[in-house]
Design a protein around this motif. Structure first.
Motif, PDB file in Angstrom:
ATOM      1  N   ALA A 145      51.761   1.441  63.282  1.00  0.00           N
ATOM      2  CA  ALA A 145      52.126   1.026  61.840  1.00  0.00           C
ATOM      3  C   ALA A 145      50.935   0.807  61.252  1.00  0.00           C
ATOM      4  CB  ALA A 145      53.305  -0.056  61.683  1.00  0.00           C
ATOM      5  N   VAL A 146      49.967  -0.268  61.842  1.00  0.00           N
ATOM      6  CA  VAL A 146      48.778  -0.933  61.324  1.00  0.00           C
ATOM      7  C   VAL A 146      47.851   0.065  60.940  1.00  0.00           C
ATOM      8  CG1 VAL A 146      46.848  -2.155  61.779  1.00  0.00           C
ATOM      9  CG2 VAL A 146      49.247  -3.127  62.350  1.00  0.00           C
ATOM     10  N   SER A 147      47.846   1.274  61.859  1.00  0.00           N
ATOM     11  CA  SER A 147      46.887   2.265  61.615  1.00  0.00           C
ATOM     12  C   SER A 147      46.999   3.266  60.688  1.00  0.00           C
ATOM     13  CB  SER A 147      46.554   3.033  63.115  1.00  0.00           C
ATOM     14  OG  SER A 147      45.999   2.185  63.922  1.00  0.00           O
ATOM     15  N   ILE A 148      48.333   3.255  60.189  1.00  0.00           N
ATOM     16  CA  ILE A 148      48.764   4.130  58.983  1.00  0.00           C
ATOM     17  C   ILE A 148      48.721   3.296  57.680  1.00  0.00           C
ATOM     18  CG2 ILE A 148      49.885   5.983  60.441  1.00  0.00           C
ATOM     19  CD1 ILE A 148      52.744   4.709  59.443  1.00  0.00           C
ATOM     20  N   GLY A 149      48.346   1.980  57.628  1.00  0.00           N
ATOM     21  CA  GLY A 149      48.339   1.279  56.569  1.00  0.00           C
ATOM     22  C   GLY A 149      49.517   0.398  56.333  1.00  0.00           C
ATOM     23  N   LEU A 150      50.314  -0.014  57.394  1.00  0.00           N
ATOM     24  CA  LEU A 150      51.420  -0.887  56.973  1.00  0.00           C
ATOM     25  C   LEU A 150      51.263  -2.035  57.800  1.00  0.00           C
ATOM     26  CD1 LEU A 150      54.197   1.990  57.068  1.00  0.00           C
ATOM     27  CD2 LEU A 150      53.158   0.835  54.991  1.00  0.00           C
ATOM     28  N   PRO A 167      49.756   9.346  58.576  1.00  0.00           N
ATOM     29  CA  PRO A 167      50.953   9.483  59.370  1.00  0.00           C
ATOM     30  C   PRO A 167      51.424  10.668  59.670  1.00  0.00           C
ATOM     31  CG  PRO A 167      51.599   9.016  57.208  1.00  0.00           C
ATOM     32  CD  PRO A 167      50.128   8.771  57.180  1.00  0.00           C
ATOM     33  N   GLU A 168      50.921  11.892  58.983  1.00  0.00           N
ATOM     34  CA  GLU A 168      51.114  13.399  59.196  1.00  0.00           C
ATOM     35  C   GLU A 168      50.300  13.998  60.231  1.00  0.00           C
ATOM     36  OE1 GLU A 168      49.081  13.493  55.329  1.00  0.00           O
ATOM     37  OE2 GLU A 168      50.413  12.336  56.057  1.00  0.00           O
ATOM     38  N   ASN A 169      49.405  13.231  60.517  1.00  0.00           N
ATOM     39  CA  ASN A 169      48.366  13.643  61.605  1.00  0.00           C
ATOM     40  C   ASN A 169      48.868  12.913  63.068  1.00  0.00           C
ATOM     41  OD1 ASN A 169      47.242  15.077  59.940  1.00  0.00           O
ATOM     42  ND2 ASN A 169      45.058  13.990  59.785  1.00  0.00           N
ATOM     43  N   VAL A 170      50.030  12.439  63.351  1.00  0.00           N
ATOM     44  CA  VAL A 170      50.340  11.700  64.139  1.00  0.00           C
ATOM     45  C   VAL A 170      51.326  12.538  65.119  1.00  0.00           C
ATOM     46  CG1 VAL A 170      51.337   9.402  65.292  1.00  0.00           C
ATOM     47  CG2 VAL A 170      49.588   9.298  63.462  1.00  0.00           C
ATOM     48  N   VAL A 171      51.285  12.599  66.334  1.00  0.00           N
ATOM     49  CA  VAL A 171      52.392  13.162  67.264  1.00  0.00           C
ATOM     50  C   VAL A 171      52.551  12.125  68.417  1.00  0.00           C
ATOM     51  CG1 VAL A 171      52.870  15.065  68.936  1.00  0.00           C
ATOM     52  CG2 VAL A 171      51.693  15.529  66.670  1.00  0.00           C
ATOM     53  N   ILE A 172      53.829  11.655  68.352  1.00  0.00           N
ATOM     54  CA  ILE A 172      54.338  10.775  69.343  1.00  0.00           C
ATOM     55  C   ILE A 172      55.068  11.780  70.380  1.00  0.00           C
ATOM     56  CG2 ILE A 172      55.904   8.805  69.905  1.00  0.00           C
ATOM     57  CD1 ILE A 172      55.670   8.015  67.020  1.00  0.00           C
TER      58      ILE A 172
END
Length: 301
Positions: A145-150, A167-172
């Motif tokens: 969350a922190v890394s996507i700016g939240l 966020p669209e460049n993350v795959v969990i």
């Protein structure tokens, strides 16, 4: 993975949560032979030592929803600067944790080196909580969350820029314990998630192929692997602070790492949440090192 120079950075951090012992993770991984394993594969390995983590806590007692906030900020800033320096020197940063809050620092050191960084979050948890949604206040549940700016302004703006990743460049991969607030955020931000349901249904080969194609479609210019050992089933990795049954198995994890090596996509990596106090004869650290072997090209034949 063409980079044959690796810098290992230890982060003996246990301040992102309240279960002691994970600060010994980097030492356990070193003891399991990570340097020797990678050198045997032909890599030039430099052990950069450990980031200094404060032990005398002075946490603001009123900050009940962000445990050890100032200490995490300080450690994350130091780690980010170190990762940045390693990248400036043309080496592959391999970060050893420590709890998963260290990813805040790792990504802060990587993100300004790329225009469009992708991230694989290999984890039982989404780590997308904020102070408002976290049940515990543990920052190791917040780094994505922190890394996507939240999140808290000081955390989000470590090294003076935000967000670190899109966020669209993350795959969990491997999620099976997701809090209600995280579910809403995943839907709102359109974050790509392969839960254990998808892994069971599709198989790891397909999941990894879809992941790599996803990054190609988004034209990422680097991919960071953030691997939490609790992403793997606790049958194989008992030494983690927040084990969740029903996880990715040992062989599936090796397959995932082997496919990432073959893809030549990975430009940095971290392995986190090894807790020797909870472990069985360093079993979890041994698994971590074995997976690093596969990530860096080790083959059976």
């Amino acid at each position: 993975m063409n980079n044959k120079q690796i810098s290992i950075i230890g982060v003996p951090m246990d301040l992102g949560q309240n279960r002691r012992g994970v600060d010994m993770g980097p030492s356990a991984i070193r003891y399991a032979g990570v340097v020797e394993r990678l050198e045997a594969l032909g890599y030039d390995v430099t052990d950069e030592g450990d980031i200094i983590i404060p032990k005398d806590l002075t946490t603001d007692k009123e900050m009940t929803h962000l445990r050890n906030l100032e200490e995490v900020i300080g450690a994350s800033t130091n780690l980010g600067n170190k990762v940045h320096d390693v990248m400036e020197n043309g080496k592959f940063p391999l970060v050893l944790g420590g709890d998963h809050s260290i990813a805040i620092g790792t990504l802060s050191g990587l993100a300004d080196r790329y225009q469009n960084l992708g991230v694989i979050w290999y984890d039982a948890h989404a780590d997308l909580n904020t102070a408002d949604t976290s049940p515990s206040g543990n920052i190791h549940g917040m780094p994505l969350a922190v890394s996507i700016g939240l999140g808290h302004e000081k955390l989000v703006n470590i090294r003076d820029f935000a967000p670190k990743i899109k966020p669209e460049n993350v795959v969990i991969i491997g999620a099976r314990s997701v809090d209600p607030g995280e579910r809403e955020l995943i839907k709102e931000k359109g974050i790509k998630v392969f839960t254990m349901h998808e892994i069971d249904k599709l198989g790891m080969t397909t999941v990894m192929e879809l992941t790599m194609n996803y990054f190609k479609e988004r034209r990422v210019d680097g991919v960071h692997l953030s691997l939490d050992l609790d992403g793997i089933d606790p049958l194989y990795t008992p030494g983690v602070g927040t084990p969740v049954p029903g996880g990715i198995n040992y062989r599936e994890s090796h397959l995932a790492m082997e496919m990432l090596y073959s893809s030549n996509m990975i430009t940095s990596a971290e392995f986190v949440e090894v807790n020797p106090i909870l472990d069985e004869k360093n079993k979890t650290a041994d698994v971590a090192v074995a997976l690093m072997g596969s990530l860096f090209g080790e083959k059976l034949l």
